[in-house]
Write an enzyme that holds these catalytic residues in place. Structure first.
Site, PDB file in Angstrom:
ATOM      1  N   TYR A 310       0.808  -1.246  -0.082  1.00 53.04           N
ATOM      2  CA  TYR A 310       0.077   0.002   0.074  1.00 53.04           C
ATOM      3  C   TYR A 310       0.704   1.111   0.003  1.00 53.04           C
ATOM      4  O   TYR A 310       2.224   0.874   0.352  1.00 53.04           O
ATOM      5  CB  TYR A 310      -1.069  -0.047   1.280  1.00 53.04           C
ATOM      6  CG  TYR A 310      -0.527  -0.471   2.646  1.00 53.04           C
ATOM      7  CD1 TYR A 310       0.102   0.789   3.246  1.00 53.04           C
ATOM      8  CD2 TYR A 310      -0.598  -1.520   3.102  1.00 53.04           C
ATOM      9  CE1 TYR A 310       0.446   0.420   4.749  1.00 53.04           C
ATOM     10  CE2 TYR A 310      -0.014  -1.741   4.583  1.00 53.04           C
ATOM     11  CZ  TYR A 310       0.581  -0.722   5.147  1.00 53.04           C
ATOM     12  OH  TYR A 310       1.200  -0.885   6.259  1.00 53.04           O
ATOM     13  N   HIS A 360       5.959  -0.857   1.165  1.00 49.90           N
ATOM     14  CA  HIS A 360       5.885   0.294   0.143  1.00 49.90           C
ATOM     15  C   HIS A 360       7.109   0.140  -1.009  1.00 49.90           C
ATOM     16  O   HIS A 360       8.097  -0.531  -0.770  1.00 49.90           O
ATOM     17  CB  HIS A 360       6.430   1.761   1.209  1.00 49.90           C
ATOM     18  CG  HIS A 360       5.545   1.933   2.031  1.00 49.90           C
ATOM     19  ND1 HIS A 360       4.023   1.714   2.167  1.00 49.90           N
ATOM     20  CD2 HIS A 360       5.988   2.271   3.466  1.00 49.90           C
ATOM     21  CE1 HIS A 360       3.631   2.027   3.258  1.00 49.90           C
ATOM     22  NE2 HIS A 360       4.808   2.232   4.075  1.00 49.90           N
TER      23      HIS A 360
END
Ligand code: C5P
Length: 384
Positions: A310, A360
Site C-alpha cells: 500500500y 512500500h
C-alpha cells in the site's frame, strides 16, 4: 381489491357458468360458483401473504443486521450513502466552463485540465479524501481491501464504531469546492533527511496549509522544516499530542484504529493495538478528520498502481493535498544515497526495512513525484 372485485366476480361467473353447464342444475351451479370464488380469494390471500413476508424480510435484513466481517457492505444500510461528499458536482466545473476558466486564482492550479493527459486520466476530483457521516458506507471492493491491510481477529461493526466516533468528532468534510477567486497554497512536508540544512523553514511557513506526517517535530528544526502546522497525519501507533488549532488527520488501517481514536478522545480504554498506543490524545476534537479508505484505495489503484502493498503515508498526504488545495509544494521527500528513508531529526538506522518487506515501493513513489512535477501539478523542493 374493491376495484378488482367486479372483474373477479365476472371471471368467476363465467367459469362457474362453464361448470354449471356440466352439472346441469341451478343449485349445483351456485355451489360451483361459491367454490370457485373461494379458491380465487384463497389464491389472492396467499399472494398477499407472500408479498408481505418478502417485504418484511427485505426491510429487516437491510435495517436490522449489523455490519461485521461476514457481511458485504451493501447490506449495511437500506439507503445507499454516496462515496462523495456534498460538494460533488460543484467541485468539477463543466467542460465548457473549464475551457474558459481557471479553477483557482494561483498561477498554476492543480484542478486545471488539459495540461497533462496522464494526470487528467487518473485524477478523480470527486472522491472525498475525508471519511464522513455522508460516506460511512464503503463500496465492497474497498471494504474487503481495507480490512485486509492489518487483519484483526475481533470483528467490529464499522457502522456502529463510526456512529460512536462521530458523536465525539464532527464527521464532516471542511473542504470546499474549487473557486476561481481562491488560491489555497499547501506545503506537504515529508520527513526526509534532505530537509537538514535546507533552510526551507520560512518558505514552508508561508503556505495556507502546512501538512506534516507521523513523528515530524518542528521545535528545534524551524529553520529547515518551518514552525507552523495546520494538518498532522498520523496512525494510532505514530500518534502524538498536537498544538491547538492543528487538524489531526487519522489514517486508519483497521477498525480498531477508529475504536482507538474514540477511546483516546474520551474514556481511554484502549492502550494497545499491535503495539502500545497513547491512552489519551491531546488534540483539538473539533478538528479531527478521518482519512477515507476509499481514497486510500484510489491512490493504490490509480497512482501507485499496486506497487508496494500500500502507498506510504507521505503519498497519501500528497494526494490528499492534490484534492483539497489549489497549489501543492512538496518538501522533505527523498531517500538517502543508500535508498533509506532517513529522517531530518534523527539517525534512523533501519529506515530501509520497508524495501525488504515490500510494504512500500519507494522507487515507484519517487517516479510518481517526478511525473507530477513534470506535469506541472506540484513543485518539489529537493533539499540537501
Ligand atoms: O518515516 P515516515 O513514514 O514518518 O515519513 C513520512 C513520509 O515521508 C514517508 O511516508 C515518505 O513518503 C516520506 N519520506 C521520504 N523520504 C525519507 C523519509 C520519508 O520520502 N527519507
Amino acid at each position: 381489491l374493491s376495484e378488482l372485485r367486479p372483474w373477479l366476480s365476472g371471471g368467476t361467473a363465467a367459469t362457474a357458468g362453464g361448470g354449471g353447464s356440466t352439472g346441469g342444475g341451478a343449485g349445483a351451479e351456485k355451489v360451483g360458483r361459491v367454490r370457485c370464488s373461494r379458491r380465487v380469494w384463497v389464491l389472492l390471500g396467499s399472494l398477499a401473504l407472500v408479498f408481505l413476508t418478502s417485504l418484511f424480510f427485505t426491510i429487516s435484513l437491510r435495517g436490522g443486521i449489523g455490519f461485521n466481517y461476514l457481511e458485504p457492505p451493501g447490506w449495511e444500510e437500506s439507503r445507499r450513502v454516496k462515496l462523495v461528499p456534498n460538494y460533488v458536482g460543484a467541485h468539477r466545473l463543466s467542460p465548457a466552463d473549464t475551457s474558459q476558466q481557471k479553477t483557482c486564482a494561483c498561477s498554476h492550479c492543480v484542478g486545471d485540465p488539459g495540461i497533462s493527459d496522464w494526470f487528467d486520466e487518473n485524477y478523480e476530483p470527486d472522491i472525498s479524501p475525508v471519511w464522513t457521516r455522508d460516506n460511512i458506507q464503503l463500496p465492497s471492493d474497498v471494504y474487503y481491501w481495507w480490512v485486509m491491510l492489518q487483519p484483526q481477529f475481533k470483528p467490529h461493526s464499522i457502522k456502529q464504531v463510526l456512529r460512536k466516533l462521530f458523536q465525539v468528532i464532527p464527521g464532516r468534510s471542511p473542504y470546499g469546492s474549487w473557486d476561481p477567486g481562491r488560491c489555497l497554497r499547501c506545503a506537504v512536508v515529508g520527513n526526509s533527511g534532505n530537509l537538514r540544512g535546507s533552510g526551507y523553514g520560512a518558505t514552508i511557513d508561508e503556505h495556507n496549509y502546512i501538512m506534516r506526517i507521523n513523528l515530524a517535530p518542528t521545535v528545534g528544526y524551524e529553520e529547515d522544516a518551518g514552525s507552523h502546522t495546520t494538518h498532522h497525519f498520523m496512525y494510532p501507533e505514530s500518534a502524538k499530542n498536537l498544538a491547538a488549532n492543528v487538524s489531526f488527520v487519522l489514517v486508519p488501517f483497521k477498525t480498531l484504529d477508529l475504536v482507538w481514536i474514540t477511546s483516546a478522545l474520551s474514556t481511554g480504554t484502549i492502550r494497545f493495538t499491535y503495539a502500545p498506543v497513547k491512552q489519551f490524545l491531546r488534540v483539538d476534537k473539533d478538528k479531527v478528520q478521518i482519512f477515507n479508505p476509499a481514497f486510500f484505495k484510489y491512490i493504490h489503484d490509480r497512482w501507485t498502481k499496486h506497487n508496494g502493498r500500500y502507498p506510504s503515508t507521505g503519498m497519501l498526504v500528497l494526494f490528499f493535498a492534490l484534492h483539497v488545495c489549489d497549489e501543492v509544494n512538496v518538501f522533505g521527500f527523498g531517500a538517502d544515497s543508500r535508498g533509506n528513508w532517513h529522517h531530518y531529526w534523527e539517525e534512523n538506522r533501519y529506515s530501509g526495512e520497508f524495501r525488504k518487506t515490500g510494504v512500500h515501493d519507494a522507487d515507484y513513489e519517487a517516479q510518481i513525484i517526478q511525473l507530477l512535477a513534470k506535469a506541472g501539478k506540484i513543485t518539489v523542493f529537493p533539499g540537501k
